[in-house]
Design an enzyme around this catalytic site. Structure first.
Site, short mmCIF file in Angstrom:
data_model
loop_
_atom_site.label_atom_id
_atom_site.label_comp_id
_atom_site.label_asym_id
_atom_site.label_seq_id
_atom_site.Cartn_x
_atom_site.Cartn_y
_atom_site.Cartn_z
CB CYS A 99 10.08 -9.00 -8.09
SG CYS A 99 9.80 -8.42 -9.76
NE ARG A 149 9.70 -7.99 -2.22
CZ ARG A 149 10.64 -7.15 -1.80
NH1 ARG A 149 10.53 -6.60 -0.60
NH2 ARG A 149 11.67 -6.85 -2.54
CD1 TRP A 170 4.80 -3.81 -9.42
CD2 TRP A 170 6.82 -3.13 -10.13
NE1 TRP A 170 4.74 -2.45 -9.64
CE2 TRP A 170 5.95 -2.01 -10.08
CE3 TRP A 170 8.13 -2.95 -10.56
CZ2 TRP A 170 6.37 -0.73 -10.43
CZ3 TRP A 170 8.55 -1.67 -10.92
CH2 TRP A 170 7.67 -0.58 -10.84
CG ASN A 215 13.36 -8.09 -6.72
OD1 ASN A 215 12.98 -7.34 -7.61
ND2 ASN A 215 13.29 -7.77 -5.43
N GLY A 216 15.27 -7.52 -9.48
CA GLY A 216 16.32 -6.54 -9.77
C GLY A 216 16.36 -6.22 -11.25
CD GLU A 223 2.12 10.29 2.36
OE1 GLU A 223 1.75 9.13 2.56
OE2 GLU A 223 3.01 10.59 1.54
CE LYS A 226 0.09 6.68 1.84
NZ LYS A 226 1.07 7.11 0.85
CD GLU A 265 0.99 5.87 -2.86
OE1 GLU A 265 2.20 5.60 -2.96
OE2 GLU A 265 0.40 5.93 -1.77
CG HIS A 325 2.17 32.29 -7.46
ND1 HIS A 325 2.32 33.59 -7.89
CD2 HIS A 325 2.29 32.32 -6.11
CE1 HIS A 325 2.53 34.38 -6.85
NE2 HIS A 325 2.52 33.63 -5.75
CE LYS A 385 4.92 -1.08 2.59
NZ LYS A 385 4.01 0.03 2.93
#
Length: 597
Positions: free
Chosen positions: A2, A27, A74, A100-101, A470, A474, A477, A493, A592
């Site tokens: 947000c 955001r 968001w 926001n929150g 990572e 990526k 995402e 395994h 983000k």
């Protein structure tokens, strides 16, 4: 997650708000809205990206209004919709609020207000705030008093801003969610993040938890929870609007991948001396603790933390990495002898902040490794080590991960004994080696070959294990393809059952040590099952014999190779997503900075 923006001043507020929302769309992009005050409130909001809102705005009618607030959402409470978009108002249209929150007690407040006859228009937790303010106005309170009374009733995390009909003043407050003020020559600004107003001013004030702000055409007044005026520190941002632009690239992510050589040089500048073999981190001059070390982080930053813990263990310092979201509930032993390092790009990640606060309460010494000066982590920790990557707008972290790798290498040198000459020589060469990868990578060809694959696997050992994780993150995402990273030895395994002719395996094999040769053995296991292999290698082993494709990295030690190998995987992820037509800078469901738990 947000984005909030606000403005009061001599310019047309609608232009400033729309520019600000554009700068904050990374955001949140499920919906967007604005509220402009002065006479009556004019509220416009729409589901979808900012362009959907802009296409319906009666912009000409909104000109001439000098103050307002905006929001890009968001979703947390309630799906994306016009009704759930911010701003929200009270029944009478006297106040508009953006938030926001997470308001943790919103259900009890909603039940109370509903019993009093309030009708709710949305499913959001935020809507209780304007209704609380409206009820206070009905009791005869002035707008600022009503705003403070409402904030006193809510629990949880929030950055809140409100405008009132007939008023040129914006009221704001924060707790555990970022809010920054901008001090300009033609007005005053507020936002979740400075990119919202950086083209107008570089002078900022970071609100502290529990503080309130009142923005009018004449002044900004900051007060504490009791209403006492405080004198905030005005800081200057050291980057400008051009730094936060695309600079001709199709996407912020690609621009930021290509900015990595510069970002790494900025991270190193003034901190290493090759002649003496010394690492100087002035931010950590007063650091007392050195062992044991616990890293806490989330997402990409957690992978950097794994890399940092490996560095320290290899240098004889006990170190572990923990997912910040599990740190407090897993009851990790921590006391005054522990150094807890929070790795967080934004310095606002809610789970990481909670873990750091738990560590502070236990008496541990804390360090924030962050990119944002003045962030919550930087202010609340005992020390802050800045990675100096510059603004990163793309949701998928790229240059900040590489900068975290280098910054944590410097931290490992600071916390351990022994010579740093070899490490410093490696770090000196890394920016140029990254540039070599950018100039010569065959990632576009690899992406063309495998973009339609069912799944992707990434394997590595030692320093390359976090890079494998990572690389998988990526890819998933931004391409929405299934991808997993494994410690190379774990492939046999269980995960080997998933390997087929349609599942390319990216094997990170650098150096010529035991780790590298064991990973080559794992590659042979994959090859025997007809899975295509892409080797990311510096050519020091014979892994190319068993690979269908090769992504080359310059010869280096295992630290430098981990940085350059990651760049190759970033490029693969980008070009796969590009071929699939994905929303690369704004991948679905992601934001983000995750400022809610």
């Amino acid at each position: 997650m947000c984005g909030i923006v606000g403005y009061v001043g001599s310019n047309d507020a609608i232009d400033v708000l729309l520019n600000g929302l554009s700068g904050l769309e990374y955001r949140g992009y499920d919906s967007a809205g604005v509220a402009l005050a002065n006479g009556t409130l004019a509220v416009h909001k729409r589901e979808g990206e900012l362009a959907a809102l802009e296409s319906t705005l009666p912009t000409a009618e909104l000109r001439g209004r000098s103050n307002g607030i905006g929001h890009t959402r968001w979703s947390t409470h309630g799906p994306p919709s016009d009704a759930n978009a911010h701003p929200h108002t009270d029944d009478e249209g006297r106040v508009a609020v953006v938030h926001n929150g997470i308001i943790e007690n919103y259900q009890s407040l909603r039940d109370e207000l509903t019993a009093d006859g309030v009708t709710f228009e949305s499913e959001t937790d935020t809507e209780v705030v304007p209704h609380l303010i409206g009820r206070a106005l009905e009791e005869g309170m002035a707008p600022e008093t009503a705003f403070r009374a409402a904030i006193d009733r809510i629990e949880g995390s929030y950055a809140v801003a409100a405008v009132f009909a007939g008023s040129e003043t914006i009221h704001a407050a924060r707790r555990a969610s970022p809010l920054v003020l901008g001090i300009g020559d033609d007005g005053y600004y507020l936002a979740s993040d400075a990119p919202a107003f950086i083209e107008y001013t570089d002078r900022v004030v970071y609100l502290e938890d529990g503080e309130f702000a009142r923005l009018s055409p004449e002044e900004v007044v900051v007060t504490d929870s009791s209403g006492t005026v405080v004198e905030p520190s005005v800081e200057t941002i050291e980057w400008d609007a051009e730094d936060a632009g695309k600079s001709g690239y199709d996407h912020y992510m690609l621009k930021e991948i290509h900015e990595q050589p510069t970002a790494l040089r900025q991270c190193l500048r003034g901190r290493v001396d090759e002649l003496t073999g010394t690492v100087t981190l002035e931010e950590l001059d007063a650091l007392e603790s050195s062992s044991p070390v616990q890293f806490v982080a989330c997402g990409t930053s957690y992978h950097a933390a794994l890399f940092g813990a490996t560095l320290l263990r290899d240098r004889g310092v006990p170190a572990q990495s923990f997912l910040a979201s599990e740190y407090s509930t897993d009851r990790i032993p921590v006391d005054s002898s522990t150094l807890v390092v929070g790795v967080t790009q934004s310095g606002e990640t809610a789970d990481t902040m909670r873990a750091l606060r738990e560590a502070n309460r236990a008496g541990a010494e804390t360090v924030a490794v962050t990119n944002v000066v003045g962030s919550s982590a930087a202010r609340e920790c005992d020390h802050a080590l800045y990675i100096r990557a510059g603004p990163e707008i793309g949701v998928a972290a790229t240059k900040t991960f590489a900068s975290q790798q280098v910054a944590l290498t410097l931290l490992a040198c600071r916390l351990s004994d022994g010579s740093n000459h070899d490490v410093i020589r490696t770090l000196r060469d890394v920016p140029d080696q990254v540039q070599t990868v950018l100039d010569t990578s065959q990632a576009t060809e690899i992406a063309a070959e495998y973009a339609e694959s069912d799944a992707f696997f990434f394997i590595g050992r030692g320093y390359q294990y976090p890079v494998a994780l990572e690389g998988a993150l990526k890819l998933k995402e931004i391409s929405y393809r299934h991808a997993e990273g494994f410690a190379a030895g774990e492939l046999k395994h269980g995960p080997l059952a998933l390997v087929t002719e349609e599942t390319p395996v990216f094997a990170l094999v650098t150096g010529d040590d035991e780790r590298a040769h064991k990973t080559v053995s794992n590659v042979k296991e994959v090859e025997a099952r007809d899975a295509p292999v892409v080797a990311v290698t510096d050519g020091q082993t014979d892994v190319e014999r068993y690979a269908d494709h090769v992504l080359e990295v310059p010869a280096s030690n295992e630290i430098g190779a981990a940085v350059t190998a990651n760049v190759q995987l970033q490029l693969v992820a980008y070009w796969v997503a590009h071929r699939l037509g994905r929303s690369i800078d704004k991948p679905r469901h992601l934001a983000k900075s995750v400022t809610v738990e």
